[in-house]
Design a protein around this motif. Sequence first.
Motif, PDB file in Angstrom:
ATOM      1  N   LEU A  38     -34.109 -19.814   3.705  1.00 29.10           N
ATOM      2  CA  LEU A  38     -35.560 -19.679   3.720  1.00 29.10           C
ATOM      3  C   LEU A  38     -36.059 -19.451   5.148  1.00 29.10           C
ATOM      4  O   LEU A  38     -35.499 -19.995   6.103  1.00 29.10           O
ATOM      5  CB  LEU A  38     -36.249 -20.923   3.149  1.00 29.10           C
ATOM      6  N   SER A  39     -37.100 -18.637   5.277  1.00 31.88           N
ATOM      7  CA  SER A  39     -37.735 -18.458   6.582  1.00 31.88           C
ATOM      8  C   SER A  39     -38.661 -19.641   6.850  1.00 31.88           C
ATOM      9  O   SER A  39     -38.943 -20.438   5.951  1.00 31.88           O
ATOM     10  CB  SER A  39     -38.537 -17.157   6.604  1.00 31.88           C
ATOM     11  N   GLN A  84     -42.624  -9.216   3.235  1.00 34.49           N
ATOM     12  CA  GLN A  84     -43.393 -10.391   2.883  1.00 34.49           C
ATOM     13  C   GLN A  84     -42.753 -11.076   1.677  1.00 34.49           C
ATOM     14  O   GLN A  84     -41.851 -10.534   1.040  1.00 34.49           O
ATOM     15  CB  GLN A  84     -44.849 -10.033   2.584  1.00 34.49           C
ATOM     16  N   SER A  85     -43.212 -12.284   1.383  1.00 30.99           N
ATOM     17  CA  SER A  85     -42.646 -13.023   0.254  1.00 30.99           C
ATOM     18  C   SER A  85     -43.709 -13.933  -0.347  1.00 30.99           C
ATOM     19  O   SER A  85     -44.740 -14.209   0.270  1.00 30.99           O
ATOM     20  CB  SER A  85     -41.435 -13.849   0.696  1.00 30.99           C
ATOM     21  N   LEU A 101     -37.406 -20.496  -5.864  1.00 27.63           N
ATOM     22  CA  LEU A 101     -37.438 -19.119  -6.357  1.00 27.63           C
ATOM     23  C   LEU A 101     -38.523 -18.362  -5.600  1.00 27.63           C
ATOM     24  O   LEU A 101     -39.704 -18.666  -5.717  1.00 27.63           O
ATOM     25  CB  LEU A 101     -37.721 -19.088  -7.857  1.00 27.63           C
ATOM     26  N   MET A 102     -38.106 -17.383  -4.800  1.00 21.46           N
ATOM     27  CA  MET A 102     -39.021 -16.585  -4.005  1.00 21.46           C
ATOM     28  C   MET A 102     -39.074 -15.157  -4.543  1.00 21.46           C
ATOM     29  O   MET A 102     -38.067 -14.614  -4.999  1.00 21.46           O
ATOM     30  CB  MET A 102     -38.583 -16.531  -2.536  1.00 21.46           C
ATOM     31  N   SER A 103     -40.257 -14.553  -4.489  1.00 19.55           N
ATOM     32  CA  SER A 103     -40.387 -13.123  -4.743  1.00 19.55           C
ATOM     33  C   SER A 103     -40.527 -12.453  -3.384  1.00 19.55           C
ATOM     34  O   SER A 103     -41.481 -12.720  -2.640  1.00 19.55           O
ATOM     35  CB  SER A 103     -41.621 -12.830  -5.605  1.00 19.55           C
ATOM     36  N   ARG A 104     -39.560 -11.587  -3.062  1.00 19.32           N
ATOM     37  CA  ARG A 104     -39.534 -10.965  -1.740  1.00 19.32           C
ATOM     38  C   ARG A 104     -39.689  -9.453  -1.850  1.00 19.32           C
ATOM     39  O   ARG A 104     -39.205  -8.831  -2.791  1.00 19.32           O
ATOM     40  CB  ARG A 104     -38.232 -11.289  -1.022  1.00 19.32           C
ATOM     41  N   TRP A 115     -40.173  -5.243  -4.870  1.00 14.96           N
ATOM     42  CA  TRP A 115     -40.186  -6.705  -5.002  1.00 14.96           C
ATOM     43  C   TRP A 115     -39.030  -7.152  -5.897  1.00 14.96           C
ATOM     44  O   TRP A 115     -38.747  -6.525  -6.920  1.00 14.96           O
ATOM     45  CB  TRP A 115     -41.499  -7.177  -5.605  1.00 14.96           C
ATOM     46  N   HIS A 116     -38.376  -8.221  -5.492  1.00  8.41           N
ATOM     47  CA  HIS A 116     -37.316  -8.787  -6.317  1.00  8.41           C
ATOM     48  C   HIS A 116     -37.283 -10.304  -6.119  1.00  8.41           C
ATOM     49  O   HIS A 116     -37.690 -10.813  -5.065  1.00  8.41           O
ATOM     50  CB  HIS A 116     -35.953  -8.178  -5.947  1.00  8.41           C
ATOM     51  N   ASN A 117     -36.827 -11.012  -7.142  1.00  6.13           N
ATOM     52  CA  ASN A 117     -36.747 -12.464  -7.075  1.00  6.13           C
ATOM     53  C   ASN A 117     -35.431 -12.903  -6.433  1.00  6.13           C
ATOM     54  O   ASN A 117     -34.378 -12.299  -6.669  1.00  6.13           O
ATOM     55  CB  ASN A 117     -36.862 -13.076  -8.466  1.00  6.13           C
ATOM     56  N   LYS A 118     -35.526 -13.969  -5.659  1.00  3.20           N
ATOM     57  CA  LYS A 118     -34.352 -14.497  -4.965  1.00  3.20           C
ATOM     58  C   LYS A 118     -34.336 -16.014  -5.099  1.00  3.20           C
ATOM     59  O   LYS A 118     -35.299 -16.690  -4.758  1.00  3.20           O
ATOM     60  CB  LYS A 118     -34.405 -14.098  -3.489  1.00  3.20           C
TER      61      LYS A 118
END
Length: 451
Positions: free
Chosen positions: A216-217, A258-259, A246-249, A194-197
């Motif tokens: 963004l999806s 997933q995110s 800010l998404m965690s993907r 997991w990483h933040n984007k």
Amino acid sequence: MPQIARSIAQAYSNLPRPHRVLLGSLSVITLAVSVWRPFIYQPESFDNDADNYIAPGIIAKAIQLESSQLRALTPEASEPLDQPLPDDKIPQDELDDDDKTGADVGVREYVVSTGDTLSSILTQYGIDMSDVSLLANKNRDLRNLKVGQTLSWELNEEGELQSLSWEVSRRETRTYKLVNGNFKESVEIQQGVWHNKLLAGKMNGTFVNSAMAAGLSRSEVNAVIKSMQWQMDFRKLKKGDQFAVLMSRETLAGKREQSQLIGVRVRSSGKDYYAIRADDGKYYDRQGSGLEKGFMRFPTLKQFRISSNFNPRRLNPVTGRIAPHRGVDFSMPVGTPVLSVGDGEVVISKRSGAAGNYVVIRHGRQYTTHYMHLKKLLVTPGQKVKRGDRIALSGNTGRSTGPHLHYELWVNNQAVNPLTAKLPRSGGLAGQDRTEYLAQVKQVVPQLQFN
């Protein structure tokens, strides 16, 4: 025999007067019921088979009712037999989640809140308690749901539970599928990273297109819209307005799996709006205040008798077929003020077939409420309303057998029981929850930078 009659008469005379009145009334009613039967009257005539005179008003023939006709005499038959379906659909726009790619239309999703149990969640969506019990008795871990976890489930065409997925954490998902009459469990553990984007952009056309252009999806765009739905109308953003997400993907074997949305900031007309996720799965502003607008439980000033309850598996008393009743009917006098249960925008206000005069209000992006069989409409499409505003007067229009209000609550395009559904409520975090949230805000807000 005369002695028995005298004894009964003497015992009756010795009873207190209220008891004698009650006993006499019951005797009369019993006698009336015992001699009553369906009948028809014929005018003065003669029997064709014999020269027997038939006097006017005399019972000529006993009627034998079929089972379908007997059902028509039951109390349920006094209510509308089928779901009142308006002639037109609720207006859609590009913010509505109409992207079915990779998703089953019959799948529903729910985020666990305080006080929720498996049964309270599923039964409010009309799932039979026997299905819930079968699932819970074989899988007792489901009794330990935690706030913020996600449940999703799939039904068949008859509304029976076929499978349920429980997102225990971002890494663990448990799935229960109905196989040979029992729910079989399977566990999937994600070992991804997991990483933040941070994804930021400016409005250039619609928000959906602008956000997808920023990376963004479609599912991530929907998550942003839902998190901010109570603060703004995304359709009214102007060219040049800015947003930062800010998404965690999670990536697994180099592929995104997933995110999860952590926080969002939107600047419109020089004003900043924030939504940041807390541990309970809900979104709050920078001070920990709730973003949801509270709903009233009932669409009237006082409670009225329920003449027909929510029942997605309702059996038509005449035809014997399933005819879902997706709302609640309140019996009330014509002209009773009908209120909006929450803040929102009127999307329909018109007369339409079986529903009669009816109103539909959209609250945010997830909730809609429907009000049918109205006498008079007090609002127009596009009008903004507040919780408690008068929107109509109740009536008896359309396919209705008596004065009443048919009221529906829809969540994510799914009708739920208005009397038991978990309603949006105003409020914020307090105590230790708020302290932990504010510490998280200090980490998230500085990352929400525009390009």
